[in-house]
Design an enzyme around this catalytic site. Structure first.
Site, mmCIF file in Angstrom:
data_model
loop_
_atom_site.group_PDB
_atom_site.id
_atom_site.type_symbol
_atom_site.label_atom_id
_atom_site.label_comp_id
_atom_site.label_asym_id
_atom_site.label_seq_id
_atom_site.Cartn_x
_atom_site.Cartn_y
_atom_site.Cartn_z
ATOM 1 C CD GLU A 120 -2.939 -1.275 2.150
ATOM 2 O OE1 GLU A 120 -4.042 -1.791 1.934
ATOM 3 O OE2 GLU A 120 -2.562 -0.947 3.281
ATOM 4 C CB CYS A 133 3.371 7.246 3.322
ATOM 5 S SG CYS A 133 3.903 5.998 4.496
ATOM 6 C CB CYS A 140 7.844 -5.650 8.659
ATOM 7 S SG CYS A 140 9.281 -4.898 9.433
ATOM 8 C CB CYS A 144 7.210 -2.950 16.217
ATOM 9 S SG CYS A 144 8.878 -2.671 15.595
ATOM 10 C CB CYS A 147 3.819 -2.131 13.964
ATOM 11 S SG CYS A 147 3.846 -1.998 12.167
ATOM 12 C CB CYS A 374 1.351 5.449 11.451
ATOM 13 S SG CYS A 374 2.042 6.940 10.896
#
Ligand code: SAH
Ligand code: SF4
Length: 395
Positions: A120, A133, A140, A144, A147, A374
């Site tokens: 995205e 962005c 990933c 974290c 996230c 975010c």
């Protein structure tokens, strides 16, 4: 309130540098290639060495300044050479599968890359700028705990073409290429800033990110100043000095905690490179990269990292580092183990940091209605795919 929140002790992913780039020998795409790589490709296809410099510059201008993808339109090249290029090469970027526009004007693109994977890309218009962005990986490898992207395993690194291609597809959608025959307008651009804050840890895909950003910063490329590009890292210490040296863009760091105990849980890469090690490296960055200040990103999690004591510890820790602290109200996602701090708490935290002499803006969540904020990226799409896979397994 900590009692209501269970912080899972997530293991750090051991070694992720080994994920290969998928640039194969058969790769004919001219997008994302460094000047040297592009030159080599042209020579291998028969171009005399002495013409390389000029041709690379011309082709870059067509691709990155004018948005041309059809060799036939590259009219300062001879007809014969255009035909030769078309025979050997392509100019291709990822495909936009869908676009959503938020009530606040934020645009979120779902983009398909080779292999059928999806990432995205989010465009955020503001009065004085337009920020894109972009993502550097599909998923990933880091975990974290606050996230959403971190809950998805890494599928693969993006190539430089896929990284710079995200900017090109956004410019397609914004209609930001000059009319044929016109020179590109560098003033008042709709897409004026780029942040690597989408999916993935950019410093675990260093080479592709560097090659893409060099094209973005080049006067014959996308032509954005290095001060308009911000790379966000969770704290991959050995790659930070390399970023200053080989890229030189602005740096943001996902700091998020003021003790190793809490940061180990929020940003588990901290177990490998702790706060002190990270700060030692950051102290060097502004000098090495000749940039003014580092952005510290700090997600506000109720009862976890948002006390006055945390704020005071934070300013002590970063003493001597030219910095701005971006406070990010936590964006919840389905099943997230944390809550967003109250507005009053965030303001009190911000004030302590501000009074210590640092800018401490509270980031306004953008595009929440389309899950573009975010840490929310990839959510719905990934879920759909998972259920599709399950259904296929059953079938
Ligand atoms: N992997 C890189 C860049 C992508 S994340 C990094 O970690 O820095 C961009 C920023 O959004 C990071 O500071 C990240 O910590 C933050 N973030 C992630 N999930 C979030 C969430 N749910 N709410 C608010 N911020 C989040
Ligand atoms: Fe990866 Fe950044 Fe999310 Fe951490 S915050 S899991 S590094 S994308």
């Amino acid at each position: 309130m900590v009692g209501a929140i269970t912080m899972t002790d997530v293991p750090i992913t051991p070694e992720v540098m080994a994920v290969p780039r998928i640039v194969s020998d058969g790769d004919t795409n001219l997008v994302g290639k460094s000047r040297a790589e592009l030159g080599e490709m042209l020579v291998a296809a028969g171009l005399p060495e002495k013409q390389v410099r000029m041709r690379v510059g011309q082709i870059w201008q067509w691709i990155y300044q004018k948005g041309v993808r059809d060799f036939e339109q590259m009219t300062n090249l001879s007809k014969i050479y255009r035909d030769e290029l078309a025979e050997h090469f392509t100019v291709s970027i990822p495909e936009v599968v869908s676009k959503q526009v938020s009530t606040d004007g934020t645009r979120k693109y779902l983009v398909r890359i080779e292999g059928g994977h999806e990432v995205e890309v989010v465009y955020i218009p503001e009065t004085d700028r337009g920020t894109l962005c972009i993502s550097s990986q599909v998923g990933c490898t880091l975990n974290c705990s606050f996230c959403h992207t971190g809950t998805q395993t890494l599928v693969r690194n993006l190539t430089a073409a896929e990284i710079v291609g995200q900017i090109m597809l956004a410019r397609d959608d914004l209609g930001e290429w000059p009319e044929p025959g016109r020179t590109p307008n560098l003033e008042g651009r709709l897409l004026s800033n780029v942040v690597l804050m989408g999916m993935g840890e950019p410093l675990y895909n260093f080479d592709a990110v560097r090659d893409a950003l060099k094209i973005v910063m080049d006067g014959e490329g996308i032509s954005l100043s290095r001060r308009r590009i911000t790379l966000s890292t969770s704290g991959v210490v050995p790659a930070i000095a390399k970023t200053a040296d080989e890229i030189g863009c602005l740096l943001a760091v996902s700091f998020h905690a003021t003790t190793d105990e809490v940061r180990d849980k929020l940003v588990p890469i901290n177990k490998k490179w702790n706060i002190e090690t990270l700060l030692d490296t950051l102290r060097e960055y502004p000098r090495l990269s000749n940039s003014e200040r580092i952005t510290f990103e700090y997600v506000m999690l109720k009862g976890v990292n948002d006390s006055d004591e945390d704020a005071r510890r934070l300013v002590k820790l970063i003493k001597g580092i030219p910095a701005k602290i971006n406070l990010i109200p936590f964006n919840e996602w389905p099943g997230s183990p944390y809550e967003r701090s109250d507005v009053k708490r965030i303001k009190a935290f911000s004030e302590i940091v501000f009074n210590a002499g640092y800018a401490s803006p509270i980031r306004k969540p953008r595009g929440e209605d389309i899950m573009a904020a975010c840490g929310q990226l990839k959510s719905a799409t990934e879920k759909v795919r998972r259920s599709r896979v399950k259904a296929e397994d059953k079938g």
